[in-house]
Scaffold this motif. Structure first.
Motif, PDB file in Angstrom:
ATOM      1  N   MET A   1     -11.075   1.903   0.654  1.00  0.00           N
ATOM      2  CA  MET A   1     -10.884   0.694  -0.112  1.00  0.00           C
ATOM      3  C   MET A   1     -11.353   0.899  -1.550  1.00  0.00           C
ATOM      4  N   ALA A   2     -10.871   0.062  -2.418  1.00  0.00           N
ATOM      5  CA  ALA A   2     -11.330   0.104  -3.804  1.00  0.00           C
ATOM      6  C   ALA A   2     -12.799  -0.262  -3.864  1.00  0.00           C
ATOM      7  N   GLN A   3     -13.495   0.289  -4.870  1.00  0.00           N
ATOM      8  CA  GLN A   3     -14.934   0.089  -4.951  1.00  0.00           C
ATOM      9  C   GLN A   3     -15.296  -1.383  -5.031  1.00  0.00           C
ATOM     10  N   HIS A   4     -14.542  -2.154  -5.820  1.00  0.00           N
ATOM     11  CA  HIS A   4     -14.945  -3.532  -6.029  1.00  0.00           C
ATOM     12  C   HIS A   4     -14.635  -4.427  -4.850  1.00  0.00           C
ATOM     13  N   TYR A   5     -14.068  -3.887  -3.749  1.00  0.00           N
ATOM     14  CA  TYR A   5     -13.860  -4.668  -2.549  1.00  0.00           C
ATOM     15  C   TYR A   5     -14.903  -4.356  -1.480  1.00  0.00           C
ATOM     16  N   LEU A   6     -15.762  -3.392  -1.715  1.00  0.00           N
ATOM     17  CA  LEU A   6     -16.785  -3.023  -0.748  1.00  0.00           C
ATOM     18  C   LEU A   6     -18.052  -3.823  -1.005  1.00  0.00           C
ATOM     19  N   THR A   7     -18.704  -4.206   0.079  1.00  0.00           N
ATOM     20  CA  THR A   7     -19.965  -4.930  -0.031  1.00  0.00           C
ATOM     21  C   THR A   7     -21.113  -3.932  -0.034  1.00  0.00           C
ATOM     22  N   PRO A   8     -22.299  -4.340  -0.487  1.00  0.00           N
ATOM     23  CA  PRO A   8     -23.447  -3.421  -0.443  1.00  0.00           C
ATOM     24  C   PRO A   8     -23.735  -2.915   0.961  1.00  0.00           C
ATOM     25  N   GLU A   9     -23.596  -3.786   1.966  1.00  0.00           N
ATOM     26  CA  GLU A   9     -23.883  -3.356   3.341  1.00  0.00           C
ATOM     27  C   GLU A   9     -22.915  -2.273   3.793  1.00  0.00           C
ATOM     28  N   GLN A  10     -21.636  -2.412   3.434  1.00  0.00           N
ATOM     29  CA  GLN A  10     -20.656  -1.410   3.851  1.00  0.00           C
ATOM     30  C   GLN A  10     -20.968  -0.045   3.254  1.00  0.00           C
ATOM     31  N   VAL A  11     -21.372  -0.013   2.007  1.00  0.00           N
ATOM     32  CA  VAL A  11     -21.689   1.262   1.367  1.00  0.00           C
ATOM     33  C   VAL A  11     -23.017   1.804   1.880  1.00  0.00           C
ATOM     34  N   LEU A  12     -24.023   0.959   1.984  1.00  0.00           N
ATOM     35  CA  LEU A  12     -25.338   1.407   2.440  1.00  0.00           C
ATOM     36  C   LEU A  12     -25.293   1.898   3.879  1.00  0.00           C
ATOM     37  N   ASN A  13     -24.441   1.303   4.698  1.00  0.00           N
ATOM     38  CA  ASN A  13     -24.348   1.726   6.099  1.00  0.00           C
ATOM     39  C   ASN A  13     -23.723   3.105   6.249  1.00  0.00           C
TER      40      ASN A  13
ATOM     41  N   TYR B   1     -31.892   0.847   5.216  1.00  0.00           N
ATOM     42  CA  TYR B   1     -30.701   1.698   5.209  1.00  0.00           C
ATOM     43  C   TYR B   1     -31.000   3.190   5.088  1.00  0.00           C
ATOM     44  N   GLY B   2     -32.203   3.554   4.722  1.00  0.00           N
ATOM     45  CA  GLY B   2     -32.509   4.965   4.542  1.00  0.00           C
ATOM     46  C   GLY B   2     -31.886   5.523   3.270  1.00  0.00           C
TER      47      GLY B   2
ATOM     48  N   LYS C   1     -49.465  14.310  -9.083  1.00  0.00           N
ATOM     49  CA  LYS C   1     -50.480  15.334  -9.286  1.00  0.00           C
ATOM     50  C   LYS C   1     -51.159  15.544  -7.949  1.00  0.00           C
ATOM     51  N   SER C   2     -52.097  16.447  -7.863  1.00  0.00           N
ATOM     52  CA  SER C   2     -52.770  16.698  -6.594  1.00  0.00           C
ATOM     53  C   SER C   2     -53.460  15.427  -6.093  1.00  0.00           C
ATOM     54  N   ARG C   3     -53.218  15.138  -4.814  1.00  0.00           N
ATOM     55  CA  ARG C   3     -53.838  14.015  -4.102  1.00  0.00           C
ATOM     56  C   ARG C   3     -53.394  12.651  -4.635  1.00  0.00           C
ATOM     57  N   PHE C   4     -52.318  12.613  -5.366  1.00  0.00           N
ATOM     58  CA  PHE C   4     -51.836  11.329  -5.876  1.00  0.00           C
ATOM     59  C   PHE C   4     -50.310  11.303  -5.792  1.00  0.00           C
ATOM     60  N   SER C   5     -49.792  10.271  -5.125  1.00  0.00           N
ATOM     61  CA  SER C   5     -48.350  10.171  -4.894  1.00  0.00           C
ATOM     62  C   SER C   5     -47.696   9.217  -5.885  1.00  0.00           C
ATOM     63  N   SER C   6     -46.470   9.529  -6.226  1.00  0.00           N
ATOM     64  CA  SER C   6     -45.641   8.641  -7.029  1.00  0.00           C
ATOM     65  C   SER C   6     -44.762   7.809  -6.104  1.00  0.00           C
ATOM     66  N   ASN C   7     -44.284   6.680  -6.594  1.00  0.00           N
ATOM     67  CA  ASN C   7     -43.255   5.946  -5.857  1.00  0.00           C
ATOM     68  C   ASN C   7     -41.962   5.896  -6.664  1.00  0.00           C
ATOM     69  N   GLY C   8     -41.880   6.756  -7.701  1.00  0.00           N
ATOM     70  CA  GLY C   8     -40.665   6.816  -8.510  1.00  0.00           C
ATOM     71  C   GLY C   8     -39.545   7.581  -7.838  1.00  0.00           C
ATOM     72  N   ILE C   9     -39.883   8.432  -6.879  1.00  0.00           N
ATOM     73  CA  ILE C   9     -38.897   9.197  -6.102  1.00  0.00           C
ATOM     74  C   ILE C   9     -39.461   9.356  -4.695  1.00  0.00           C
ATOM     75  N   PHE C  10     -38.722   8.905  -3.708  1.00  0.00           N
ATOM     76  CA  PHE C  10     -39.104   9.141  -2.311  1.00  0.00           C
ATOM     77  C   PHE C  10     -37.880   8.927  -1.434  1.00  0.00           C
ATOM     78  N   GLY C  11     -37.909   9.529  -0.266  1.00  0.00           N
ATOM     79  CA  GLY C  11     -36.777   9.408   0.646  1.00  0.00           C
ATOM     80  C   GLY C  11     -37.226   9.390   2.095  1.00  0.00           C
ATOM     81  N   PHE C  12     -36.565   8.536   2.891  1.00  0.00           N
ATOM     82  CA  PHE C  12     -36.870   8.428   4.317  1.00  0.00           C
ATOM     83  C   PHE C  12     -35.621   7.977   5.065  1.00  0.00           C
ATOM     84  N   PRO C  13     -35.554   8.306   6.359  1.00  0.00           N
ATOM     85  CA  PRO C  13     -34.486   7.731   7.181  1.00  0.00           C
ATOM     86  C   PRO C  13     -34.714   6.227   7.364  1.00  0.00           C
ATOM     87  N   ALA C  14     -33.682   5.547   7.798  1.00  0.00           N
ATOM     88  CA  ALA C  14     -33.789   4.107   8.016  1.00  0.00           C
ATOM     89  C   ALA C  14     -34.809   3.805   9.121  1.00  0.00           C
TER      90      ALA C  14
END
Length: 477
Positions: free
Chosen positions: A173-185, A299-300, A324-337
């Motif tokens: 489908m065209a991009q503008h006909y897809l909902t966020p859930e359809q793409v995220l799924n 959605y992961g 840096k050592s012993r300190f995490s960022s939340n600017g980049i992270f990834g996990f499964p749903a």
């Protein structure tokens, strides 16, 4: 055109030709001979025909009565006579083999009309005598094999078309006909957030999204924008250059950020219903911290800040980025749903919420939750740490230039770094606060990154600079 097959047991003497190269007189027949243009209803009668040793055809019973009957049956089938007018006689030498006899006029003039050559090409099989005839069972098996091969190849091509590596041919489908859930799924999305109301993404945001779209061509790249609504999200013919540029990329999707919908079925919904955004000191950052947790838990995929330039794919699925050592960022992270670590982070977000402290719901949240699972130690070299199936990636992966030295991205280097150990580069826009920008022709490190990893954004940057340099027509007058 349907022709009659040979009858078993027929004499093959009729194939012999005279010494002059023309058929013998016993094979010559008139144009109206019933054997020349026999219609389909006479098939049974012809099957009963016996070829006499002299080459003439004889029917059971008398010789004249069947012939007269055949001639009388020709009237309803005049169109067959016209279509086979060039044939004088069709005769069979052996089962499965056909021969065509020429007319007297053709023999005398040694010429053949195009019709005869055309029909001869159709009914004669080249090199028939050199190729052994297959049985009916073999031919049927051959056809079945061809059909099965065709179905198998078609299935493989269909499966390939479903892969997003074919250019997002997997999105019918065209991009503008897809909902966020359809793409995220679809899974494995790369998610960006814009929690301000602006509709014109600055060049750094555009570069971040474009670089991800180029590095992760088989994954959907989603930019959620607070300033969008259902009407503007469907309007891709916008005057905003960056908005139009991003929406034209085949695996990039722009959607409105509707926080109440995002927080459904999470611990963050109760917090969102109670908080007053106008009274929050750091609402833009706090709302972004909450939204990224909810989206990744539902959605992961991978979350990235809009000042991160991707340079190669991240191989890990469950990871946190060490600032840096012993300190995490939340600017980049990834996990499964539905990962438990993200759920625990959302609960802690609500339990220890304090919007007045910058980062309390961001990097400090990730660090304190990681410490409950792992005994964090200093990094040595470029090694990564791992704990409870969560990878804690070395600062070189995303922060080879630490935040105190953020301005080096906007400086000219004698020799540009290779970033061989990095997956992406965080340009510290919060520290910059948009004071320094990429200027075409400046030869800074950031400009080189734009040229390499987001060339469309860089080209747009050059075009905008040219338009700014052009004099105003009113001023010229």
């Amino acid at each position: 055109m349907r022709l009659l097959r040979a009858l078993p047991g027929q004499d093959t003497a009729g194939r012999q030709r005279s010494s002059s190269g023309s058929p013998g007189p016993e094979h010559r027949s008139r144009r109206g001979s019933p054997a020349a243009c026999a219609p389909r209803p006479l098939l049974a009668a012809l099957r009963a025909t016996q070829v006499q040793p002299g080459g003439s055809h004889a029917f059971p019973g008398t010789e004249t009565e069947p012939a007269a009957e055949l001639v009388s049956c020709r009237a309803p089938f005049l169109y067959l006579q016209k279509s086979l007018c060039m044939l004088q006689k069709v005769w069979v030498s052996s089962p499965g083999s056909w021969a065509l006899q020429e007319s007297n006029s053709h023999r005398q003039g040694k010429r053949r009309c195009w019709k005869c050559r055309f029909v001869r090409t159709i009914i004669q099989h080249p090199c028939r005598r050199h190729a052994p005839k297959r049985s009916r069972k073999e031919r049927m098996l051959r056809k079945i094999q061809i059909c099965l091969c065709f179905c198998f190849v078609s299935g493989i091509l269909y499966e390939i078309s479903l892969l997003s590596s074919c250019v997002f041919s997997y999105l019918p489908m065209a991009q503008h006909y897809l909902t966020p859930e359809q793409v995220l799924n679809l899974g494995k999305s790369i998610i960006f957030l814009e929690t301000t109301e602006r509709l014109e993404p600055p060049p750094l945001v555009s570069c971040s999204v474009e670089s991800a779209a180029r590095i992760y061509q088989d994954r959907p790249i989603i930019l959620f924008m607070r300033g969008l609504n259902n009407e503007t999200a469907l309007d891709m013919n916008t005057s905003y250059a960056a908005f139009s540029l991003l929406s034209s990329m085949k695996n990039v999707f722009l959607f409105p950020l509707q926080m109440e919908t995002v927080f459904q079925e999470t611990p963050l919904l109760q917090w969102y219903n109670q908080v007053v955004p106008e009274q929050e000191k750091n609402w833009v950052h706090v709302s972004s911290d909450a939204s990224r947790l909810a989206l990744i838990w539902k959605y992961g995929g991978i979350y990235m800040d809009t000042d991160v330039i991707s340079i190669r794919p991240i191989p890990q699925q469950s990871f946190l980025a060490a600032q840096k050592s012993r300190f995490s960022s939340n600017g980049i992270f990834g996990f499964p749903a539905r990962h438990k670590f993200i759920w625990d982070c959302m609960e802690n977000f609500v339990l220890k919420y304090n919007g007045n402290i910058w980062g309390n719901q961001g990097p400090f949240l990730m660090t304190r939750m990681l410490k409950t699972l792992c005994n964090l130690t200093d990094f040595q070299g470029t090694e990564d740490h791992s704990c409870q199936n969560i990878s804690f990636l070395n600062p070189q992966r995303f922060y080879p230039i630490p935040y105190p030295a953020w301005s080096r991205y906007y400086q000219v280097w004698d020799k540009s770094p290779s970033f061989n150990h990095s997956y992406a580069l965080h340009l510290w826009n919060f520290m910059n606060r948009n004071r320094k920008v990429v200027v075409a022709g400046s030869n800074t490190l950031a400009e080189k990154l734009y040229k390499t990893y987001c060339p469309s954004t860089y080209e747009d940057l050059i075009q905008n600079a040219k338009h700014r340099d052009l004099p105003d027509p009113e001023e010229v007058e």
